[in-house]
Design a protein around this motif. Structure first.
Motif, PDB file in Angstrom:
ATOM      1  N   ALA A  24       0.831  -1.207   0.000  1.00 34.85           N
ATOM      2  CA  ALA A  24       0.000   0.000   0.000  1.00 34.85           C
ATOM      3  C   ALA A  24       0.866   1.257   0.000  1.00 34.85           C
ATOM      4  O   ALA A  24       2.019   1.248   0.452  1.00 34.85           O
ATOM      5  CB  ALA A  24      -0.916  -0.011   1.221  1.00 34.85           C
ATOM      6  N   PRO A  25       0.338   2.363  -0.503  1.00 33.50           N
ATOM      7  CA  PRO A  25       1.105   3.617  -0.576  1.00 33.50           C
ATOM      8  C   PRO A  25       1.619   4.061   0.794  1.00 33.50           C
ATOM      9  O   PRO A  25       0.881   4.051   1.785  1.00 33.50           O
ATOM     10  CB  PRO A  25       0.086   4.617  -1.125  1.00 33.50           C
ATOM     11  N   GLY A  26       2.879   4.460   0.818  1.00 32.37           N
ATOM     12  CA  GLY A  26       3.467   5.025   2.021  1.00 32.37           C
ATOM     13  C   GLY A  26       3.886   4.025   3.071  1.00 32.37           C
ATOM     14  O   GLY A  26       4.495   4.409   4.077  1.00 32.37           O
ATOM     15  N   VAL A  27       3.590   2.750   2.875  1.00 35.05           N
ATOM     16  CA  VAL A  27       3.875   1.744   3.905  1.00 35.05           C
ATOM     17  C   VAL A  27       5.357   1.371   3.874  1.00 35.05           C
ATOM     18  O   VAL A  27       5.910   1.045   2.816  1.00 35.05           O
ATOM     19  CB  VAL A  27       2.990   0.497   3.727  1.00 35.05           C
ATOM     20  N   ALA A  28       5.983   1.401   5.031  1.00 37.49           N
ATOM     21  CA  ALA A  28       7.397   1.043   5.145  1.00 37.49           C
ATOM     22  C   ALA A  28       7.592  -0.371   5.662  1.00 37.49           C
ATOM     23  O   ALA A  28       8.594  -1.011   5.339  1.00 37.49           O
ATOM     24  CB  ALA A  28       8.102   2.031   6.067  1.00 37.49           C
ATOM     25  N   ALA A  29       6.646  -0.880   6.453  1.00 37.21           N
ATOM     26  CA  ALA A  29       6.765  -2.239   6.981  1.00 37.21           C
ATOM     27  C   ALA A  29       5.438  -2.665   7.584  1.00 37.21           C
ATOM     28  O   ALA A  29       4.659  -1.824   8.060  1.00 37.21           O
ATOM     29  CB  ALA A  29       7.866  -2.328   8.033  1.00 37.21           C
TER      30      ALA A  29
ATOM     31  N   LEU B 176       1.470  -4.954  13.172  1.00 35.75           N
ATOM     32  CA  LEU B 176       1.791  -3.529  13.204  1.00 35.75           C
ATOM     33  C   LEU B 176       2.068  -3.051  11.782  1.00 35.75           C
ATOM     34  O   LEU B 176       2.904  -3.632  11.076  1.00 35.75           O
ATOM     35  CB  LEU B 176       3.012  -3.268  14.085  1.00 35.75           C
ATOM     36  N   VAL B 177       1.381  -1.991  11.384  1.00 38.59           N
ATOM     37  CA  VAL B 177       1.625  -1.332  10.097  1.00 38.59           C
ATOM     38  C   VAL B 177       2.295   0.006  10.372  1.00 38.59           C
ATOM     39  O   VAL B 177       1.821   0.779  11.213  1.00 38.59           O
ATOM     40  CB  VAL B 177       0.302  -1.095   9.335  1.00 38.59           C
ATOM     41  N   VAL B 178       3.399   0.284   9.688  1.00 42.13           N
ATOM     42  CA  VAL B 178       4.048   1.595   9.818  1.00 42.13           C
ATOM     43  C   VAL B 178       4.133   2.234   8.445  1.00 42.13           C
ATOM     44  O   VAL B 178       4.498   1.597   7.452  1.00 42.13           O
ATOM     45  CB  VAL B 178       5.444   1.495  10.474  1.00 42.13           C
ATOM     46  N   ALA B 179       3.749   3.501   8.387  1.00 40.74           N
ATOM     47  CA  ALA B 179       3.690   4.213   7.113  1.00 40.74           C
ATOM     48  C   ALA B 179       4.078   5.669   7.318  1.00 40.74           C
ATOM     49  O   ALA B 179       4.204   6.148   8.458  1.00 40.74           O
ATOM     50  CB  ALA B 179       2.285   4.107   6.520  1.00 40.74           C
TER      51      ALA B 179
END
Length: 765
Positions: free
Chosen positions: A60-65, A116-119
């Motif tokens: 997904a857009p902007g997601v780093a991990a 955990l989603v980080v964006a």
């Protein structure tokens, strides 16, 4: 200069920055380039995970991990959350099922973190979390607090986490067999959500192989140790800090899964990661408080002296062991089991039960309010059943002043106490004799008025050791490094003023430094009402050492014997000289003499015994029988906190504690449905006390100085809540007693009170 140690009501110095928006809270100070974290949480209370597909979210857009427990294990982390264990009656240890940092194979309560989603932005993280494919096979749910039901953990047959007891069961039973009177009552203690003003939050970042975690807790060293264990790294690779903290109340004392997940995400992404709980998220994931039912029995002789006290408790632990969950309603409950009464035969048996709900842990008082609530509800009920004035029943059974120091049957050593004197002060201040007229006036207005009394005692808990470090800076300021952690109690004022009083240093020159494991190598944090007694004891030891070192320096400089130099709390004096240098003057002399050893002082001090704050709360309530609304209309407190350092702050602590007690007693009704869904997960549904729910609280100090420390002080942070629960509940039952109600329990919400009154009125004659 105000002499703080002489009990001056000094206003809190930190309030100016708090009230003008200059507080430094974790969500305000996170790095500007930090990624935002959002947790996917379980929507069901119990189920086997059949699918957890993270790939769409990762793309997904902007997601780093996007991290799951599998990623934690792949990173070599120890995914287990630690928790205290009790020793069972048969000598075995309490159950220790795995509590994973993120759900592993199965979810066990609504709100359990799964991924955990980080964006780059919070909205991107939220949107990506909705793309995670999560599926499950729902399992039967265990909600009742009793042995048996659907198995949650194979390590805990019948869902019993521990079966613990203290006291002499045989002798206590003999006391009941010989008793002239026996009183028995069930005392439920309802679950509450802590709801600190500032929800939990953190940010984490790595510099090379070193992690910095900033979170809003109650002490940095426990969390540091847990990060060392979880990541398998050295202590010098971990820095933990606290900025300003907007309330903790015990709930923020524990490590939580989110902190470990954010720390790993920061390492994986190479960027800082921040997370801040939203309110409903907090209600679903924070450790809850209380939630137990005690069957209490009193054995009394013909003169109404208590000859035996027996308590059997079922305690709801939630679904996992929390940090102190097993010990709170067992060992800590037992600390004040018999309160202020001289009881020779006691027995407490406790079973901790797992249920598919959020974990239960410390909440303002941590076991002590629960024990006093059970005891004081029972004392009040006994007085009614026996037809004796509730004050007289307590006076008959109080530990007398000449019995101190007093060994309780559960292993405490009370140092001092004059309980009858404090009770008399409270009843006088409450206008006890004028109650009948107030009740008549309420009746004329169509209201039921009741009065309740609670006499409490609290055992100060936590590490009895603490360290203080005083550093004289070239700028002319002084840093005081402390090992406790303020959550809003006014530590910056208390500690600075205490040091000023002991040394004569102007209070405006003193900066209190806390909450940084790099700057402060050890500390016990805040909890158990320990902070002021332990920290000021350490400060006193440090000040004493400073005075001696400066006196020796002055003696050498003036070429006089050490005995010719004295200190009067503000100035040094040298026999035969008119010079009267201050502590700051001597520090500057030492700096010019290149005596750097005299510019920094650190001492650790340990209290050999605990202090025991105690007091009497008297509440009056009015009930509208047409609506069931219960209102606390008069509240009086007489407390023995020993020598007060700052009466204004002590009064504020009592007010806050009483407000929380009133909340649990009257407005806070936490509700689950049969499937484990939390029905009261917003402030629209969960009734925190509002301003008009809390009356003017009259606070009076009736000190009996402690012998457990040289200052004669006793902790006061939790006392308001310890006394408020039973005082309000006893008053509510008193209001309904004349209507035929014999059993009534918290929370006294309008619907519950109205239904109780209707049931009595409709019961057959």
């Amino acid at each position: 200069m105000e002499k703080f140690g002489k009990s001056q009501p000094v206003r809190r110095r930190e309030d100016l920055r708090f009230l003008t928006g200059h507080g430094r809270y974790v969500d305000n100070i996170a790095p500007a380039d930090a990624l935002h974290g959002v947790f996917l949480r379980s929507p069901v209370a119990h189920g086997d995970i059949t699918e957890l597909d993270l790939e769409d979210a990762r793309a997904a857009p902007g997601v780093a991990a996007v991290l799951s427990v599998a990623d934690m294990e792949a990173a070599g982390m120890d995914i287990s959350m630690s928790g205290s264990l009790m020793t069972n009656r048969d000598g075995s240890r309490g159950a220790a099922p795995l509590r994973p940092m993120l759900a592993k194979d199965r979810v066990r309560h609504v709100g359990e973190p799964i991924a955990l989603v980080v964006a780059d932005t919070l909205d991107q993280a939220r949107d990506a979390a909705e793309l995670i494919l999560f599926d499950f096979n729902e399992l039967p749910v265990k909600m009742d607090v009793a042995p048996g039901g659907p198995t949650i953990h194979p390590e805990a047959p019948d869902n019993v986490a521990y079966d613990w007891a203290i006291g002499d069961e045989t002798q206590t039973e003999a006391a009941f067999q010989a008793a002239a009177h026996v009183v028995k009552v069930d005392v439920p203690d309802n679950r509450v959500i802590v709801n600190s003003l500032e929800p939990r939050g953190c940010y984490a970042q790595w510099q090379g192989d070193r992690v910095h975690l900033c979170f809003n807790g109650q002490g940095v060293w426990g969390m540091k140790g847990e990060l060392v264990r979880a990541f398998g790294i050295n202590p010098d690779q971990v820095r933990v800090t606290h900025p300003d903290v907007g309330g903790g109340f015990g709930m923020k004392a524990a490590p939580y899964p989110e902190y470990f997940a954010c720390a790993l995400a920061a390492r994986v992404t190479g960027r800082p990661v921040r997370w801040m709980s939203e309110r409903t998220e907090a209600m679903l994931s924070d450790h809850a408080g209380r939630d137990l039912t005690s069957t209490c029995e009193l054995a009394l002789d013909a003169d109404y002296r208590i000859t035996g006290y027996r308590v059997t408790t079922l305690s709801n632990l939630g679904v996992y062991n929390s940090n102190f969950g097993q010990s709170i309603q067992s060992f800590l409950f037992a600390r004040v089991l018999t309160g202020t009464y001289d009881v020779a035969n006691v027995f407490l048996a406790v079973k901790g039960i797992y249920t598919n709900t959020t974990q239960v842990d410390a909440y303002r008082g941590a076991g002590r309010p629960e024990a006093i609530y059970a005891l004081e509800r029972t004392m009040d009920y006994a007085a009614r059943q026996l037809g004796i004035d509730p004050r007289d029943l307590r006076r008959i059974n109080f530990i007398k002043p000449d019995q101190f120091p007093y060994d309780t049957q559960t292993g405490e050593l009370y140092d001092v106490g004059e309980f009858a004197r404090v009770l008399d002060r409270a009843t006088a201040e409450a206008d006890w004799d004028g109650f009948d007229a107030r009740r008549a006036a309420s009746a004329a207005a169509g209201k039921l008025r009741g009065r309740g009394l609670c006499y409490y005692i609290e055992s100060i808990l936590g590490d009895p050791s603490e360290t203080a470090h005083v550093e004289f800076l070239e700028s002319g300021r002084v840093n005081l490094y402390v090992g406790t952690q303020s959550n809003g109690q006014g530590h910056e004022t208390v500690y600075a003023q205490f040091l000023a009083d002991q040394t004569g240093i102007e209070v405006d020159r003193i900066d209190v430094i806390q909450g940084d494991s790099d700057l402060i190598p050890t500390g016990g944090g805040t909890g158990g009402s320990r902070s002021v007694t332990t920290q000021n004891n350490a400060t006193l030891a440090t000040a004493t050492f400073m005075i001696e070192a400066f006196s020796e320096f002055l003696a050498e400089d003036a070429d006089v014997p050490r005995a010719d130099v004295s200190f009067d709390d503000e100035h040094f004096r040298i026999d035969g000289s008119n010079d009267t240098p201050t502590m700051m003057d001597v520090a500057e002399m030492a700096r010019k003499a290149a005596r750097t050893d005299l510019l920094s002082f650190r001492e650790t001090a340990r209290l050999d015994a605990r202090s025991f704050p105690n007091g009497c709360h008297i509440a009056e309530v009015e009930i509208d029988p047409d609506t069931g609304k219960t209102q606390v209309v008069k509240y009086t407190v007489a407390d023995d906190f020993g020598n007060l350092i700052n009466p204004l702050l002590a009064q504020g602590q009592v007010h806050g504690g009483v407000a929380q007690g009133i909340g649990q007693a009257i407005t806070e009704d936490l509700a689950f449905d049969e499937s484990g869904q939390l029905l009261s997960a917003t402030f629209m549904d969960y009734g925190l006390p509002r301003a008009d729910d809390v009356p003017f609280i009259a606070f009076h100090s009736e000190p009996v100085p402690s012998k457990a420390n040289v200052m004669g002080i006793k902790g006061c942070g939790e006392a308001g809540t310890v006394g408020a629960l039973a005082a309000v509940a006893n008053a509510a039952l008193d209001a309904m007693w004349g209507q035929g109600v014999r059993v009534a329990d918290m929370p006294f919400t309008p619907s519950r009170v109205w239904s109780t009154l209707q049931e009595v009125q409709s019961a057959p004659e």
